[in-house]
Design an enzyme around this catalytic site. Structure first.
Site, PDB file in Angstrom:
ATOM      1  N   SER A 111     -21.449 -28.656   7.109  1.00  0.00           N
ATOM      2  CA  SER A 111     -22.627 -28.766   7.973  1.00  0.00           C
ATOM      3  C   SER A 111     -22.413 -29.734   9.125  1.00  0.00           C
ATOM      4  O   SER A 111     -21.740 -30.748   8.979  1.00  0.00           O
ATOM      5  CB  SER A 111     -23.824 -29.248   7.136  1.00  0.00           C
ATOM      6  OG  SER A 111     -24.895 -29.620   7.982  1.00  0.00           O
ATOM      7  N   TYR A 133     -24.739 -26.929  14.739  1.00  0.00           N
ATOM      8  CA  TYR A 133     -26.076 -27.022  15.320  1.00  0.00           C
ATOM      9  C   TYR A 133     -25.858 -27.456  16.761  1.00  0.00           C
ATOM     10  O   TYR A 133     -25.335 -28.553  17.016  1.00  0.00           O
ATOM     11  CB  TYR A 133     -26.928 -28.075  14.601  1.00  0.00           C
ATOM     12  CG  TYR A 133     -27.588 -27.591  13.324  1.00  0.00           C
ATOM     13  CD1 TYR A 133     -28.239 -26.361  13.271  1.00  0.00           C
ATOM     14  CD2 TYR A 133     -27.586 -28.391  12.181  1.00  0.00           C
ATOM     15  CE1 TYR A 133     -28.853 -25.930  12.098  1.00  0.00           C
ATOM     16  CE2 TYR A 133     -28.200 -27.966  11.009  1.00  0.00           C
ATOM     17  CZ  TYR A 133     -28.834 -26.731  10.979  1.00  0.00           C
ATOM     18  OH  TYR A 133     -29.437 -26.310   9.821  1.00  0.00           O
ATOM     19  N   THR A 159     -25.603 -21.732  13.345  1.00  0.00           N
ATOM     20  CA  THR A 159     -26.878 -21.540  12.650  1.00  0.00           C
ATOM     21  C   THR A 159     -27.991 -21.410  13.676  1.00  0.00           C
ATOM     22  O   THR A 159     -28.184 -22.284  14.538  1.00  0.00           O
ATOM     23  CB  THR A 159     -27.156 -22.705  11.679  1.00  0.00           C
ATOM     24  OG1 THR A 159     -26.135 -22.694  10.681  1.00  0.00           O
ATOM     25  CG2 THR A 159     -28.514 -22.550  11.002  1.00  0.00           C
ATOM     26  N   LYS A 231     -25.411 -17.314  11.693  1.00  0.00           N
ATOM     27  CA  LYS A 231     -26.109 -17.514  10.407  1.00  0.00           C
ATOM     28  C   LYS A 231     -27.614 -17.621  10.636  1.00  0.00           C
ATOM     29  O   LYS A 231     -28.062 -18.356  11.520  1.00  0.00           O
ATOM     30  CB  LYS A 231     -25.594 -18.794   9.741  1.00  0.00           C
ATOM     31  CG  LYS A 231     -26.312 -19.182   8.448  1.00  0.00           C
ATOM     32  CD  LYS A 231     -25.587 -20.317   7.747  1.00  0.00           C
ATOM     33  CE  LYS A 231     -26.292 -20.751   6.468  1.00  0.00           C
ATOM     34  NZ  LYS A 231     -27.491 -21.564   6.715  1.00  0.00           N
ATOM     35  N   HIS A 255     -32.202 -19.434   5.444  1.00  0.00           N
ATOM     36  CA  HIS A 255     -32.009 -20.882   5.300  1.00  0.00           C
ATOM     37  C   HIS A 255     -32.500 -21.362   3.919  1.00  0.00           C
ATOM     38  O   HIS A 255     -33.016 -22.461   3.774  1.00  0.00           O
ATOM     39  CB  HIS A 255     -32.753 -21.626   6.418  1.00  0.00           C
ATOM     40  CG  HIS A 255     -32.068 -22.867   6.908  1.00  0.00           C
ATOM     41  ND1 HIS A 255     -31.352 -22.921   8.076  1.00  0.00           N
ATOM     42  CD2 HIS A 255     -31.981 -24.111   6.387  1.00  0.00           C
ATOM     43  CE1 HIS A 255     -30.881 -24.153   8.261  1.00  0.00           C
ATOM     44  NE2 HIS A 255     -31.238 -24.890   7.246  1.00  0.00           N
TER      45      HIS A 255
END
Ligand code: FNR
Length: 358
Positions: A111, A133, A159, A231, A255
């Site tokens: 992440s 992100y 994402t 995603k 999510h």
């Protein structure tokens, strides 16, 4: 963090055990979702809306669960979803998770909100993708992608379902804050300024970019030659658009029910995405995968592989890298048995005839 009790025999037992070892704030942050958590429940329930049509008298003496996903060889079609802040579960955070995933022979998607640097996690040496992100600071975002590429991450997972943070009651009730000494190790600002409200939503809003849209994809793709995976797709419209925009992979995901409550369950969204993609990209799925039979159903509906989020966090909390590995090995064992009972010797043999609506 180890415990003396015999290892759990199912993901459900890992969940219960993890609840016992994690502080309430962390346990709720991991387990929780948006509003009434209907989508969390539905992600699980969806697997009961489909049933298997096993074939008999197939020689299943030898079975092979290995496969290749987006060019990365894995020992089973189950990968680790990107999840934030593993240091809440283990002092070594994502480094420890990476050890477990590498031991299990599968990809860990790291992440953007990891508590350890992407370089530290890369040093473990396992197969790895980087989840992005996009930050308001586009130069910093570009740097992040280049750092991931330099550190040997083999795909970028963009994402797209978090323009803002979902309304998470549990975190609001607990006034979720990142414990001192911990932070988002890869971001420009690793902790919320003390003067600001320190909750997650405020902080991510502080750096995340809700203006991100399809027009930004070309710029993103210009940053690296690595494959891009989108995603957070649950519609045929976005799936078709993603393929047109050049994404090599799509993760059907809501999510884990943490964003828009009431969103269609991942498994229910899978068929329309698979149809829209029509073989032009690899389709993955996450959300509610807890059993080998869940993996079998997702693959029968056209997913190339699945990913698991919370089960890995529970394994990490209960038993560190060994716990992560055992969680993945549990699913592997269950999938192996399910394949044998369904008459499938390889991942490639799992086909659409194996499943129908209940
Ligand atoms: C997530 N998820 C997530 N996704 C992502 O792209 N970046 C992130 O930083 C996070 N962070 C995160 C934290 C926690 C605690 C959870 C539980 C989830 C979503 C994650 O990648 C995945 O989509 C879901 O977790 C899949 O559902 P299951 O397997 O948890 O049911």
């Amino acid at each position: 963090m180890t415990d003396q009790a015999p290892p759990p025999v199912s993901i459900r037992e890992y969940e219960e055990r993890a609840r016992g070892v994690l502080p309430r704030m962390a346990s709720d942050y991991y387990a929780g979702g948006a509003e009434d958590e209907r989508t969390i429940a539905d992600n699980r329930a969806a697997f009961s809306r489909w049933v298997l049509r096993p074939r008999v008298l197939v020689d299943v003496a030898e079975r092979d669960l290995t496969m290749v996903v987006l060019g990365t060889p894995v020992s089973l079609p189950v990968l680790v979803s990107p999840t934030a802040l593993h240091a809440l579960a283990h002092p070594d955070g994502e480094v420890e998770t990476a050890r477990g995933a590498a031991a299990a022979g599968t990809v860990m998607a790291l992440s953007s909100l990891a508590s350890r640097t992407l370089e530290d996690v890369a040093a473990v040496g396992g197969p790895r993708w980087f989840q992005l992100y996009v930050q308001r600071d586009r130069d910093f975002t570009a740097e992040l992608v280049k750092r991931a590429e330099a550190a040997g991450y083999s795909a970028i997972v963009l994402t797209a379902d978090l323009p803002v943070v979902g309304a998470r009651d549990r975190d609001a009730r607990n006034a979720f804050t990142i414990p001192s000494g911990m932070g988002y190790a890869n971001l420009a600002v690793t902790r919320p300024p003390e003067s600001q409200a320190s909750d997650l939503a405020t902080f991510i809003a502080f750096q995340g970019d809700p203006s991100l849209n399809w027009n930004d994809v070309e710029w993103l793709r210009s940053l690296t030659d690595l494959p891009f995976i989108l995603k957070g797709v649950v519609t045929e419209e976005d799936a078709a658009r993603a393929v047109d925009a050049g994404f090599e992979g799509i993760v059907v995901s809501n999510h884990g029910g943490r964003q828009l409550d009431g969103t269609i369950a991942s498994l229910d969204a899978l068929p329309e995405v698979v149809a829209a993609v029509d073989g032009r990209a690899e389709v993955l799925l996450d959300g509610g995968v807890r059993r080998g039979t869940d993996v079998l159903k997702a693959l029968a509906l056209g997913a190339r592989a699945v990913m698991v989020g919370r089960p890995v966090l529970w394994g990490l909390a209960v038993g560190g890298a060994g716990g992560v590995r055992r969680v993945l090995d549990l699913i592997r064992r269950e999938l192996d048995v399910a394949m044998a009972l369904a008459g499938c010797r390889s991942i490639a043999e799992i086909g659409t005839k194996l499943i129908r609506r209940a």
